[in-house]
Design a protein around this motif. Structure first.
Motif, PDB file in Angstrom:
ATOM      1  N   ASN A 294       3.961   7.553 -12.874  1.00  0.00           N
ATOM      2  CA  ASN A 294       2.541   7.860 -12.661  1.00  0.00           C
ATOM      3  C   ASN A 294       2.361   9.270 -12.097  1.00  0.00           C
ATOM      4  OD1 ASN A 294       1.822   5.337 -13.561  1.00  0.00           O
ATOM      5  ND2 ASN A 294       1.634   4.440 -11.537  1.00  0.00           N
TER       6      ASN A 294
ATOM      7  N   ARG B 217       2.785   4.447  -1.267  1.00  0.00           N
ATOM      8  CA  ARG B 217       2.682   5.399  -2.374  1.00  0.00           C
ATOM      9  C   ARG B 217       3.654   6.543  -2.080  1.00  0.00           C
ATOM     10  NH1 ARG B 217      -1.972   5.091  -5.686  1.00  0.00           N
ATOM     11  NH2 ARG B 217      -3.264   3.281  -5.158  1.00  0.00           N
TER      12      ARG B 217
ATOM     13  N   LYS C  56       4.399  11.855  -4.029  1.00  0.00           N
ATOM     14  CA  LYS C  56       3.250  12.721  -3.736  1.00  0.00           C
ATOM     15  C   LYS C  56       3.234  13.941  -4.649  1.00  0.00           C
ATOM     16  CE  LYS C  56       2.607  11.406   1.102  1.00  0.00           C
ATOM     17  NZ  LYS C  56       2.517  11.876   2.513  1.00  0.00           N
TER      18      LYS C  56
ATOM     19  N   ASP D 253       0.815  -1.215   0.000  1.00  0.00           N
ATOM     20  CA  ASP D 253       0.000   0.000   0.000  1.00  0.00           C
ATOM     21  C   ASP D 253       0.847   1.263   0.000  1.00  0.00           C
ATOM     22  OD1 ASP D 253      -2.390  -1.424   0.048  1.00  0.00           O
ATOM     23  OD2 ASP D 253      -2.360  -1.614   2.230  1.00  0.00           O
TER      24      ASP D 253
ATOM     25  N   LYS E 297      -2.078  14.167  -3.812  1.00  0.00           N
ATOM     26  CA  LYS E 297      -2.390  12.797  -4.197  1.00  0.00           C
ATOM     27  C   LYS E 297      -1.083  12.035  -4.345  1.00  0.00           C
ATOM     28  CE  LYS E 297      -5.412  10.259  -7.360  1.00  0.00           C
ATOM     29  NZ  LYS E 297      -6.298  10.333  -8.544  1.00  0.00           N
ATOM     30  N   SER E 298      -1.064  10.772  -3.936  1.00  0.00           N
ATOM     31  CA  SER E 298       0.184   9.995  -3.950  1.00  0.00           C
ATOM     32  C   SER E 298       0.115   8.839  -4.939  1.00  0.00           C
ATOM     33  CB  SER E 298       0.493   9.461  -2.547  1.00  0.00           C
ATOM     34  OG  SER E 298      -0.574   8.678  -2.052  1.00  0.00           O
ATOM     35  N   PHE E 299       1.305   8.414  -5.410  1.00  0.00           N
ATOM     36  CA  PHE E 299       1.397   7.390  -6.444  1.00  0.00           C
ATOM     37  C   PHE E 299       2.510   6.404  -6.103  1.00  0.00           C
ATOM     38  CE2 PHE E 299      -0.362  11.186  -8.221  1.00  0.00           C
ATOM     39  CZ  PHE E 299      -1.436  10.733  -8.970  1.00  0.00           C
ATOM     40  N   LYS E 300       2.422   5.236  -6.712  1.00  0.00           N
ATOM     41  CA  LYS E 300       3.400   4.177  -6.441  1.00  0.00           C
ATOM     42  C   LYS E 300       4.663   4.333  -7.274  1.00  0.00           C
ATOM     43  CE  LYS E 300       0.219   0.674  -4.743  1.00  0.00           C
ATOM     44  NZ  LYS E 300      -0.201  -0.726  -4.786  1.00  0.00           N
ATOM     45  N   THR E 301       4.562   5.002  -8.420  1.00  0.00           N
ATOM     46  CA  THR E 301       5.741   5.170  -9.278  1.00  0.00           C
ATOM     47  C   THR E 301       5.914   6.640  -9.655  1.00  0.00           C
ATOM     48  OG1 THR E 301       4.529   4.849 -11.357  1.00  0.00           O
ATOM     49  CG2 THR E 301       5.385   2.882 -10.274  1.00  0.00           C
TER      50      THR E 301
END
Length: 356
Positions: free
Chosen positions: A75, A59, A62, A57, A68-72
């Motif tokens: 993205n 991320r 940011k 989970d 909003k946060s992302f894994k890569t």
């Protein structure tokens, strides 16, 4: 162009550099870095590290504009274009722009008609893998997204986010004509048809138009015998989903519609509206013949039926009276004619009487 023999170019006696190793693995197909969760292989350790975030989970990337946060990182960069308005990837067919190459590639399939992703359960095909994965939940019954307020589960994240506006009261999509607000943009688009009068979905059987494709699909069952919605309690089937939901209240005893005057409960909204007229005595239904008002449509129909029957009976009586009068006149003429014969006989024979 000369073909380079990689095996000869690389000196296996000397240790290979990082770039040389990747180059070598790209040619041989070797993927030495394997994910312990799903077994997927990679040629670079950094690719494996980025991939492993899929199984967590975390991320870590940011957005500085909306948090909003992302894994890569990729993205995150693609997301930044939402704020900047950049659309680097344009469709050669229609000119529509996209923030990501993958979005453009998926869009192109609209023009080509290509649907490469097929469901193994029902054979339905999709233009995007994500759509197929979402569709599979129809067969598995999986609903991984749960509302933290009421616990309602959803198969799609976007559906849960739309649902959460029920709790917050947020209606971000506003009609520019009447100012009415909506929780979803699709609902606003359908609402606008009320103002424009556009009914883009037309029935091929009867020509009736609808503002929504779902309304057309539901209507078309009128022309067929299909009843796809079955009750799990009594196996009674219905043509519409709403008809099934209303019917199920017979089994559950649910009466969600309450009269605000007397507190009486009803299974349908329409039944509550009819009942409320009994409190207001509002006569919405007027007889076009005599002007009498009624609170219910079925009462007006009953009144008009009785009125028609009364008029029909009156016509029959009048017709029968006419026939009776004609018969009476005919009898009078026959009696008068008979008296003429009797009077002529008495003049010829005088006071003759039969002998005893």
């Amino acid at each position: 162009m000369a073909v380079v023999n990689l095996s000869r170019t690389l000196d296996f006696a000397a240790p290979l550099g990082a770039k040389q190793k990747v180059l070598f693995w790209n040619h041989t197909g070797e993927r030495p870095f394997t994910c312990s969760e799903c077994g997927k292989g990679f040629t670079r350790l950094t690719h494996l590290t980025a991939h492993q975030l899929v199984h967590t989970d975390m991320r870590p990337f940011k957005c500085s504009d909306c948090e909003k946060s992302f894994k890569t990182k990729y993205n995150l960069l693609a997301h930044h274009r939402v704020h900047t308005g950049e659309r680097w990837f344009a469709c050669a067919e229609c000119g529509k722009g996209f923030t990501q190459l993958s979005s453009l590639q998926a869009h192109r399939r609209i023009h080509t008609g290509e649907k490469p992703f097929m469901c193994t359960e029902c054979g339905k095909r999709f233009t995007q893998l994500s759509h197929l994965l979402t569709h599979r939940r129809v067969h598995t019954g999986e609903k991984p997204f749960t509302c933290p307020e009421c616990g309602t589960a959803f198969a799609q994240l976007c559906k849960m986010l739309d649902h959460q506006r029920v709790h917050t009261g947020e209606r971000p999509f506003t009609c520019s004509v009447c100012g009415k607000g909506f929780t979803q943009s699709s609902t606003l688009l359908r609402h606008k048809h009320i103002h424009t009068g556009v009914r883009p979905f037309t029935c091929s059987e009867c020509g009736k138009g609808f503002t929504q494709s779902a309304q057309l699909t539901s209507h078309q069952r009128v022309h067929s015998d299909t009843r796809p919605f079955k009750c799990s309690d009594c196996e009674k089937s219905f043509k519409g989903k709403m008809d099934l939901l209303i019917h199920q209240r017979v089994h559950t005893g649910e009466r969600p519609f309450i009269c605000c005057v007397c507190g009486k409960r009803f299974t349908q909204h329409s039944l509550r509206l009819k009942h409320q007229h009994s409190h207001t005595r509002e006569t919405l239904f007027i007889c076009s013949v005599c002007g009498k008002g009624f609170t219910r449509a079925n009462t007006l129909q009953k009144h008009q039926r009785i009125d028609r029957e009364s008029r029909d009976d009156a016509r029959k009586i009048h017709k029968n009276d006419t026939r009776t009068e004609s018969a009476f006149k005919l009898m009078e003429r026959l009696n008068s004619h008979s008296r003429l014969h009797l009077s002529s006989q008495s003049q010829e024979f005088g006071d003759w009487a039969p002998e005893e």
